[in-house]
Write a protein that holds these residues in place. Sequence first.
Motif, short mmCIF file in Angstrom:
data_model
loop_
_atom_site.label_atom_id
_atom_site.label_comp_id
_atom_site.label_asym_id
_atom_site.label_seq_id
_atom_site.Cartn_x
_atom_site.Cartn_y
_atom_site.Cartn_z
N ILE A 149 78.33 63.46 24.51
CA ILE A 149 78.81 63.69 25.87
C ILE A 149 78.12 62.75 26.90
CG2 ILE A 149 79.27 66.19 25.49
CD1 ILE A 149 76.32 66.73 26.78
N LEU A 150 77.34 61.76 26.14
CA LEU A 150 76.83 60.55 26.85
C LEU A 150 75.67 61.20 27.75
CD1 LEU A 150 80.04 58.48 27.11
CD2 LEU A 150 78.12 57.85 26.13
N PHE A 167 68.53 53.61 20.68
CA PHE A 167 70.02 53.84 21.05
C PHE A 167 70.10 53.22 22.63
CE2 PHE A 167 68.74 57.31 18.49
CZ PHE A 167 69.91 57.72 17.88
N GLY A 168 71.42 52.86 22.90
CA GLY A 168 71.60 52.24 24.09
C GLY A 168 72.99 52.49 24.52
N LEU A 169 73.48 51.60 25.30
CA LEU A 169 75.16 51.88 25.86
C LEU A 169 75.70 50.79 25.54
CD1 LEU A 169 74.33 53.73 29.34
CD2 LEU A 169 75.27 54.71 27.35
N GLU A 170 77.26 51.00 25.53
CA GLU A 170 77.97 49.81 25.33
C GLU A 170 79.24 50.14 26.16
OE1 GLU A 170 77.54 47.87 21.34
OE2 GLU A 170 79.34 48.69 21.37
N GLY A 171 79.85 49.08 26.95
CA GLY A 171 81.09 49.38 27.32
C GLY A 171 81.07 50.04 28.82
N ARG A 172 82.27 50.08 29.39
CA ARG A 172 82.23 50.48 30.87
C ARG A 172 82.96 51.64 31.13
NH1 ARG A 172 83.49 45.91 35.04
NH2 ARG A 172 85.91 46.62 35.44
N GLY A 173 82.86 52.59 31.91
CA GLY A 173 83.79 53.84 32.37
C GLY A 173 84.24 54.68 31.13
N ILE A 174 85.46 54.89 31.01
CA ILE A 174 85.96 55.74 30.15
C ILE A 174 85.62 55.28 28.71
CG2 ILE A 174 88.35 55.14 30.01
CD1 ILE A 174 87.21 58.81 30.15
N MET A 176 82.76 53.86 27.77
CA MET A 176 81.50 53.86 27.24
C MET A 176 81.15 54.49 26.24
SD MET A 176 78.45 54.42 30.19
CE MET A 176 77.90 55.88 29.96
N ALA A 179 75.54 53.14 21.72
CA ALA A 179 75.22 52.05 20.58
C ALA A 179 74.04 52.19 19.97
CB ALA A 179 75.40 50.74 21.44
N VAL A 180 73.80 51.63 18.97
CA VAL A 180 72.52 51.60 18.30
C VAL A 180 72.00 50.17 17.92
CG1 VAL A 180 73.06 53.69 17.08
CG2 VAL A 180 73.61 51.54 16.13
#
Lengths: 240, 605
Positions: A149-150, A167-174, A176, A179-180
């Motif tokens: 659920i981010l 852990f991190g994030l990747e991508g934008r908006g919907i 997203m 990421a590892v």
Amino acid sequence: MSEASFAITVDGVKVPARPGQTVLQACDEAGVYIPRLCYHPDLPPGGHCRLCTCKINGRHGSTCNLAAAPGMVIENDTSELNDDRRTIVELLFIEGNHFCPACEKSGDCELQAMAYRLGLEAPRLPYQWAPRQMDASHPEIYLDRNRCILCCRCVRASRTEDGKAVFGLEGRGIQMRIAVDAATGLGNTDLEASDKASDVCPVGCIVHKGTAFQLPYGQRRFDQVPIGAEIEAKRMEVRE
Amino acid sequence: MKATGMMQTAMRETLDAIVKSIGNDRTRLFSIVQAVQASLGHVPDAAIDHLAQRLGMHRVEVADTVSFYTFLDREKKGDIHIRLTKSPISLMQGAPEVAQAFEEALGVRMGQTSRDGKYALSWTSDIGMADQEPSALVNGVPLTRITVADVPEIVAALRASVSNLSALEATLGQLPNALIGSSLVSPGPVLFAPTNRGAGLRAALNLSPEQVIDVITRARLRGRGGAGFPTGMKWKACRQAKGETRYVICNADEGEPGTFKDRVLLTQVPDRVFAGMTIAGYALGAREGIMYLRGEYRCLWNHLQQTLFQRRRQNLLGKDICGLDGFDFDIRIELGAGAYICGEESALIESLEGKRGAPRDRPPFPTERGYLQQPTSVNNVETLACVTRILEKGADWFRQFGTKESTGTKLLSVCGDCEEPGVYEVPFGITVNEVLDLVGGGNAEAVQVGGPSGQCIAPKDFGRQLCFEDLPTGGSTMVFGPHRDLLAIVRQFAEFFAHEACGWCVPCRVGTTVFVQMLDKILDDRGTLDDVQRLESLCRTVGRTSRCGLGQTAPNPILSTLRNFPRLWEDRIKQTDFIPAFDLEQSLRTAIAVQGRLPAAEEDS
């Protein structure tokens, strides 16, 4: 009550608060439950889920990251705010791929429990059926993004508690996604099963392998009491 | 193997040179990855790994930044990437036909790359050319007023330079479509009147920093980006905040569809903007200013750098500015990379620090803890140009223009169904009717005031005033005539917000995507009253609970047309209780064909 402490008003009830506390922390201590999903008491707030949105002196805002200030007047348990919260939970159910009956987290899942608490029956907004990747490359932990659920608890825990950045994030908006920190998957990161990041997931996304169904359905945390009950129990204690 | 190894070595050398040129500074990651994109045409995984190692970062952090921005590619797209503007204005002025002409001429579909890897074709959000649509960016070079008839000549130019990309810009420059119209239709007394370079700055330096802030406060200057926060108050807060240093940031990331007034200011009077930054630097006690220029305006880069160079030579920047002992201040320009959200000041700061453009929680406000955790004032291009003129001519002079609460003049970027689109400098308080008379928009049936995040108003409201007391605007003014399908325009705005949502918070991330889907059902003539009511309810939730201005205003196109054009919605819906979101027969067709029978329930009946 120390000299520095002060009071805020939540749904007409005086709640004591100390300087440095957020509204949500002060409410938790006083046994006033504000619904939340991305917040975790051991981690800095993230402001992602917006379930803890309240009306503060007449204006909407999240309370997990809002410092309590003397004289604040807060609306929390109102039908408008609970409707908003139910809609947000509905948005999470249609965004990911959540199949509660087959999920090993069922009964222990904060998303599912929140849906029950808020009275979400069946989502009516359109399901997204988004393709999500699974990652089973780690020997002890697997990552099933279908259920993510981010909330980013894992991202924060890895940094602030484990001193890593697994852990991190990747991508934008919907688009997203979580990421590892390795091109080849979780198995090539320095994640350990004992890390805080392995233990803070509110849903069935980051799961310890080999632990599924040790506790049968029906005997789990939220099978016994609704989510938030442990906080509301404190209010009883205060009253007695 | 050996060739790959050599390529890897060459790539590493390129990367190392880029990192070194930007001072091995991980807070400048965004500039670094943009340089990598420019050099390699994309930012491959191997580059991400190497940069992470070089900068002492985690790869997941580098990948996060690269994955966020539209103009950064992790996978190689075409050697030449044509990005066509998709906005209501470009679409109504022929962009779909132009897109089709490019598809046919290049043999590649929108959103795809040709098989030989030479050409990529895609849509992009408004690039700041709304008065000269359809427009496009070709490897960053803007083309304007493209017609279907222009496409063969453009494609010939592309084919001529695809194997020698260094010549691309010069080749494109020969095309008639490379001409960017000046856009300035009606210059006014504040922003465009002739003046002496340095006059405003010198006047400021004759005062104390506190006195400068006082002048701006007395002029009642308010931020021109749209929100209208009092500039004097912002500066005062920033000056009083504790920090090791302070920063001045010029927000030149104008991304609101329909706006292009900052492009005109930066083209015509960049000195006024840089002087405003320098005055802010003096007033706040800052030594460094940063202009965050939207990636779509890369074409202004050389012009702006040249202006900075001249200002340094004339001692209007640099050390002991204008001979004032100890007043050192300089400005650098950073480019964005295609993310509307970075126009939000805290997202802009995150981006400048090398991260994804996700807004921060406030408080603390940037004036207290901004760029690199130091007190920072973020001001709009137009606001800073006003600052220079206020210091030159005085607060009283400035206050004679406009209304009590909205002093001075305002730049409007006008586009759409009118005779003379372009930039107009008008006093605050002007009515929409007066604007329509100026621009030749007498047929208007709707005006989008302040872009999609503003309001769509109907003729009954054309007597209202543009000012913070009535109809606030950042300047974007889209005029729509009687023959336009307003609900299709609403849908296009919804698509814009869904594309530009950063993803940080749930209501905006998911809600903006669902808006588009719910609108599609209604536009497909399958909507009911219940659908409209649920859409409206979702809009209210997203508006109330989203984390920043993007999500809070994303429902505005839907909500303001529901309020001002209810008939349009009523005419569009079906007078029945319920229509499913999907067509059951259609959905079951494959299963019926495979199984060779109807569903059991239907067989029984």
